[in-house]
Design an enzyme around this catalytic site. Structure first.
Site, PDB file in Angstrom:
ATOM      1  N   CYS A  25       0.680  -1.238  -0.166  1.00  0.00           N
ATOM      2  CA  CYS A  25       0.439  -0.061   0.001  1.00  0.00           C
ATOM      3  C   CYS A  25       0.841   0.982   0.116  1.00  0.00           C
ATOM      4  O   CYS A  25       1.767   1.311   0.730  1.00  0.00           O
ATOM      5  CB  CYS A  25      -1.059  -0.689   1.814  1.00  0.00           C
ATOM      6  SG  CYS A  25      -2.205  -1.029   0.940  1.00  0.00           S
ATOM      7  N   ALA A  75      -3.178  -3.603  -2.189  1.00  0.00           N
ATOM      8  CA  ALA A  75      -4.222  -3.908  -1.932  1.00  0.00           C
ATOM      9  C   ALA A  75      -5.156  -2.817  -2.608  1.00  0.00           C
ATOM     10  O   ALA A  75      -4.995  -1.481  -2.399  1.00  0.00           O
ATOM     11  CB  ALA A  75      -4.232  -3.915  -0.636  1.00  0.00           C
ATOM     12  N   GLN A  84      -3.464  -6.738  -6.518  1.00  0.00           N
ATOM     13  CA  GLN A  84      -4.150  -7.906  -5.122  1.00  0.00           C
ATOM     14  C   GLN A  84      -5.588  -7.074  -4.748  1.00  0.00           C
ATOM     15  O   GLN A  84      -5.362  -6.092  -4.577  1.00  0.00           O
ATOM     16  CB  GLN A  84      -2.735  -7.123  -4.310  1.00  0.00           C
ATOM     17  CG  GLN A  84      -3.531  -7.902  -3.175  1.00  0.00           C
ATOM     18  CD  GLN A  84      -3.002  -7.661  -1.842  1.00  0.00           C
ATOM     19  OE1 GLN A  84      -2.321  -6.284  -1.676  1.00  0.00           O
ATOM     20  NE2 GLN A  84      -2.958  -8.976  -1.126  1.00  0.00           N
ATOM     21  N   TYR A  89      -7.808  -8.868   6.730  1.00  0.00           N
ATOM     22  CA  TYR A  89      -8.750  -8.277   5.630  1.00  0.00           C
ATOM     23  C   TYR A  89     -10.228  -8.728   5.873  1.00  0.00           C
ATOM     24  O   TYR A  89      -9.662 -10.753   6.197  1.00  0.00           O
ATOM     25  CB  TYR A  89      -8.253  -7.916   4.966  1.00  0.00           C
ATOM     26  CG  TYR A  89      -6.865  -6.685   4.922  1.00  0.00           C
ATOM     27  CD1 TYR A  89      -7.429  -5.626   5.888  1.00  0.00           C
ATOM     28  CD2 TYR A  89      -5.465  -6.889   5.175  1.00  0.00           C
ATOM     29  CE1 TYR A  89      -6.529  -5.184   6.276  1.00  0.00           C
ATOM     30  CE2 TYR A  89      -4.805  -5.780   5.266  1.00  0.00           C
ATOM     31  CZ  TYR A  89      -5.092  -4.313   5.946  1.00  0.00           C
ATOM     32  OH  TYR A  89      -3.642  -3.931   6.089  1.00  0.00           O
ATOM     33  N   ARG A  97      -3.016 -14.245  -1.570  1.00  0.00           N
ATOM     34  CA  ARG A  97      -2.442 -14.631  -0.602  1.00  0.00           C
ATOM     35  C   ARG A  97      -3.066 -14.869   0.919  1.00  0.00           C
ATOM     36  O   ARG A  97      -3.899 -14.164   0.885  1.00  0.00           O
ATOM     37  CB  ARG A  97      -1.363 -13.072  -0.532  1.00  0.00           C
ATOM     38  CG  ARG A  97      -1.254 -12.840   0.398  1.00  0.00           C
ATOM     39  CD  ARG A  97      -0.019 -10.872   1.117  1.00  0.00           C
ATOM     40  NE  ARG A  97       1.417 -11.198  -0.348  1.00  0.00           N
ATOM     41  CZ  ARG A  97       1.973 -10.638   0.542  1.00  0.00           C
ATOM     42  NH1 ARG A  97       2.172 -10.133   1.613  1.00  0.00           N
ATOM     43  NH2 ARG A  97       3.705 -10.665  -0.473  1.00  0.00           N
ATOM     44  N   LEU A 100      11.427 -10.916   4.909  1.00  0.00           N
ATOM     45  CA  LEU A 100      12.795 -10.444   5.805  1.00  0.00           C
ATOM     46  C   LEU A 100      13.876 -11.178   4.122  1.00  0.00           C
ATOM     47  O   LEU A 100      14.351 -11.972   5.056  1.00  0.00           O
ATOM     48  CB  LEU A 100      12.863 -10.435   6.747  1.00  0.00           C
ATOM     49  CG  LEU A 100      12.226  -9.707   7.450  1.00  0.00           C
ATOM     50  CD1 LEU A 100      13.144  -9.379   9.224  1.00  0.00           C
ATOM     51  CD2 LEU A 100      13.166  -8.271   7.659  1.00  0.00           C
ATOM     52  N   GLY A 133      10.347  -6.631  -0.476  1.00  0.00           N
ATOM     53  CA  GLY A 133       8.843  -5.624   0.071  1.00  0.00           C
ATOM     54  C   GLY A 133       9.648  -4.716   0.378  1.00  0.00           C
ATOM     55  O   GLY A 133      10.366  -4.250  -0.545  1.00  0.00           O
ATOM     56  N   ARG A 134      10.627  -4.549   1.441  1.00  0.00           N
ATOM     57  CA  ARG A 134      10.884  -3.736   1.929  1.00  0.00           C
ATOM     58  C   ARG A 134      12.484  -3.383   1.338  1.00  0.00           C
ATOM     59  O   ARG A 134      13.104  -1.735   0.994  1.00  0.00           O
ATOM     60  CB  ARG A 134      11.073  -3.801   3.370  1.00  0.00           C
ATOM     61  CG  ARG A 134       9.714  -3.250   4.200  1.00  0.00           C
ATOM     62  CD  ARG A 134       9.655  -3.421   5.746  1.00  0.00           C
ATOM     63  NE  ARG A 134       9.824  -4.771   5.776  1.00  0.00           N
ATOM     64  CZ  ARG A 134       9.808  -5.385   7.107  1.00  0.00           C
ATOM     65  NH1 ARG A 134       9.158  -4.691   7.760  1.00  0.00           N
ATOM     66  NH2 ARG A 134       9.933  -6.946   6.532  1.00  0.00           N
TER      67      ARG A 134
HETATM   68  C1  LIG Z   1       4.723   0.027   2.869  1.00  0.00           C
HETATM   69  C2  LIG Z   1       4.314  -0.890   3.241  1.00  0.00           C
HETATM   70  C3  LIG Z   1       2.903  -1.343   2.488  1.00  0.00           C
HETATM   71  C4  LIG Z   1       2.692  -3.406   2.303  1.00  0.00           C
HETATM   72  N1  LIG Z   1       0.956  -3.442   1.540  1.00  0.00           N
HETATM   73  C5  LIG Z   1       0.503  -4.577   1.672  1.00  0.00           C
HETATM   74  C6  LIG Z   1      -0.515  -4.518   0.911  1.00  0.00           C
HETATM   75  O1  LIG Z   1      -0.969  -4.020   0.584  1.00  0.00           O
HETATM   76  N2  LIG Z   1      -0.652  -6.492   0.824  1.00  0.00           N
HETATM   77  C7  LIG Z   1      -0.157  -7.042   1.106  1.00  0.00           C
HETATM   78  O2  LIG Z   1      -0.805  -8.058   1.776  1.00  0.00           O
HETATM   79  N3  LIG Z   1       0.365  -6.914   1.861  1.00  0.00           N
HETATM   80  C8  LIG Z   1       1.555  -6.105   2.376  1.00  0.00           C
HETATM   81  N4  LIG Z   1       2.556  -5.826   2.598  1.00  0.00           N
HETATM   82  C9  LIG Z   1       3.295  -6.360   3.112  1.00  0.00           C
HETATM   83  C10 LIG Z   1       4.397  -6.841   2.072  1.00  0.00           C
HETATM   84  O3  LIG Z   1       3.566  -7.394   1.028  1.00  0.00           O
HETATM   85  C11 LIG Z   1       5.693  -7.943   2.947  1.00  0.00           C
HETATM   86  O4  LIG Z   1       4.411  -9.057   2.845  1.00  0.00           O
HETATM   87  C12 LIG Z   1       5.971  -7.402   4.251  1.00  0.00           C
HETATM   88  O5  LIG Z   1       6.632  -5.658   3.710  1.00  0.00           O
HETATM   89  C13 LIG Z   1       7.258  -8.141   4.339  1.00  0.00           C
HETATM   90  O6  LIG Z   1       8.312  -8.072   3.838  1.00  0.00           O
HETATM   91  P1  LIG Z   1       9.491  -7.555   4.161  1.00  0.00           P
HETATM   92  O7  LIG Z   1      10.489  -7.932   4.716  1.00  0.00           O
HETATM   93  O8  LIG Z   1       9.957  -7.852   2.348  1.00  0.00           O
HETATM   94  O9  LIG Z   1       8.782  -6.320   3.390  1.00  0.00           O
HETATM   95  C14 LIG Z   1       2.690  -4.341   2.972  1.00  0.00           C
HETATM   96  C15 LIG Z   1       4.502  -3.544   3.381  1.00  0.00           C
HETATM   97  C16 LIG Z   1       4.941  -3.026   3.568  1.00  0.00           C
HETATM   98  C17 LIG Z   1       6.306  -2.190   3.697  1.00  0.00           C
END
Ligand SMILES: Cc1cc2nc3c(=O)[nH]c(=O)nc-3n(C[C@H](O)[C@H](O)[C@H](O)COP(=O)(O)O)c2cc1C
Length: 363
Positions: free
Chosen positions: A26, A60, A102, A189, A237, A307, A329-330
């Protein structure tokens, strides 16, 4: 030397150039509160495509206005929203990446202030009251998520309307040119709220047994599949565990995934948690064992997320058969060129991955 990270993957009629995927994230960047994508979204998603990612899953996106987490979320309940996403899809394709979206209903975790709140107010992830522009939320039962407004328990007609909204949004996603659709069944959700006994206290055919709790998800999956046809991959998911006594368990998720296999889902993106506060053993690759268990027990292709930070770590997840794709993600927020960096680090030679104007940086 060949690497699984850069091995293309085919799901139905879609072949994706590599297995470094962008999970939905998001952005809370819709300043006009109308669900319509902005320049931010073009640059944000475009940069991952330019940076060599395989597939990008757009954040999302609400299937109804009330299905948004906040009023700054993307939506896909009207054609104007579809038309604003189409140029983003086209640009991503021009860079050789695939793009999915998504589709989401936030359920009782809707009507929030955008995650980071208005700067300095600290309101992130608290209820936006109706007088501030918020809305009544929908859930399986009138049980609130930790500290936020109590939702209304959905009636059968609400569920029919929700399925219809997922279908209409999926149609628009296909018409905008998206390559795949991911149904959001995780993170507390609406669809996860139905799956989890912590939030689902219904006594009708949508509550009680796992089969009943999975009914809404499977209805959405079936209806979306019918709408998008056989050529387009459909992902789900899931939060594989609530990490709580009395919550959704990994064993249940494995059973749900078996049903998803029979209901034409092509890959399960395995996350966890989000439906109630829990102690989660967070660390590098902490959710990979969940993806591995789901894959081993069901044969369903999986995505691992959480991670994943380093090229060698990502490669090892694939090499050990724990997942079919990795989603970062991050790390990709920090470096949208992660895939190009991974190619350099693993000595993977693929001039086509690197945009022409960047070749001098990758010698
Ligand atoms: C800024 C941000 C927004 C996120 N928005 C969503 C989202 O819209 N839908 C979702 O399923 N997960 C969302 N997540 C979770 C990520 O998709 C991911 O599963 C989570 O950050 C763990 O992965 P990472 O450690 O590589 O960041 C979000 C995470 C972050 C950091």
């Amino acid at each position: 030397m060949s690497h699984l990270l850069f091995d293309p993957i085919t799901l139905r009629d879609l072949t994706v150039r590599n297995r470094i995927w962008v999970p939905p994230m998001c952005q809370y960047a819709v300043e006009a509160h109308d669900g319509i994508a902005t320049d931010w979204h073009m640059v944000h998603y475009g940069s991952f495509a330019r940076g060599g990612a395989g597939a990008i899953i757009v954040e999302a996106t609400g299937v109804t206005p009330e299905g948004r987490i906040s009023d700054k979320d993307l939506g896909l309940w009207n054609d104007e929203q579809r038309d604003a996403l189409a140029p983003i899809v086209d640009f991503v394709h021009s860079q050789g990446a695939a793009i999915g979206i998504q589709l989401a209903h936030a359920g009782r975790k809707g009507s929030f202030w955008p995650e980071w709140g208005e700067w300095g107010t600290g309101r992130g992830h608290t209820t936006m009251a109706i007088e501030d522009g918020g809305w009544e939320t929908l859930a399986p039962s009138a049980v609130p998520f930790d500290g936020v407004a109590t939702p209304r328990a959905a009636e059968e007609a609400d569920l029919d309307a929700t399925v219809g909204a997922f279908v209409a949004s999926a149609r628009r996603a296909a018409d905008a040119g998206f390559d795949l659709v991911e149904i959001h069944g995780a993170h507390g959700y609406l669809l996860h709220e139905f799956l989890s006994p912590l939030s689902n206290q219904r006594t009708d055919s949508y509550g009680g047994s796992l089969e009943n709790r999975a009914r809404l998800l499977l209805r959405v999956v079936d209806a979306v599949r019918t709408e998008i046809g056989d050529s387009m991959p459909l992902l789900v998911r899931l939060s594989a565990t609530d990490w709580l006594e009395g919550g959704l368990t990994l064993e249940e998720t494995i059973q749900v995934t078996r049903w998803l296999t029979e209901h034409s889902v092509d890959l399960v993106d395995v996350s966890s948690g989000g439906n109630a506060p829990a102690e989660i053993p967070v660390g590098p690759g902490y959710q990979v064992p969940l993806a591995a268990a789901v894959r081993a027990e069901t044969g369903m292709p999986t995505g691992a997320v959480g991670l994943i930070l380093e090229p060698a770590q990502a490669e090892q997840i694939l090499l050990t058969g724990q997942a079919d794709v990795v989603l970062l993600g991050r790390e990709l927020l920090r470096d949208p060129n992660f895939a190009l960096r991974a190619a350099d680090a693993l000595h993977h030679e693929d001039p086509d991955l690197i945009p022409m104007a960047y070749h001098r940086a990758h010698r």
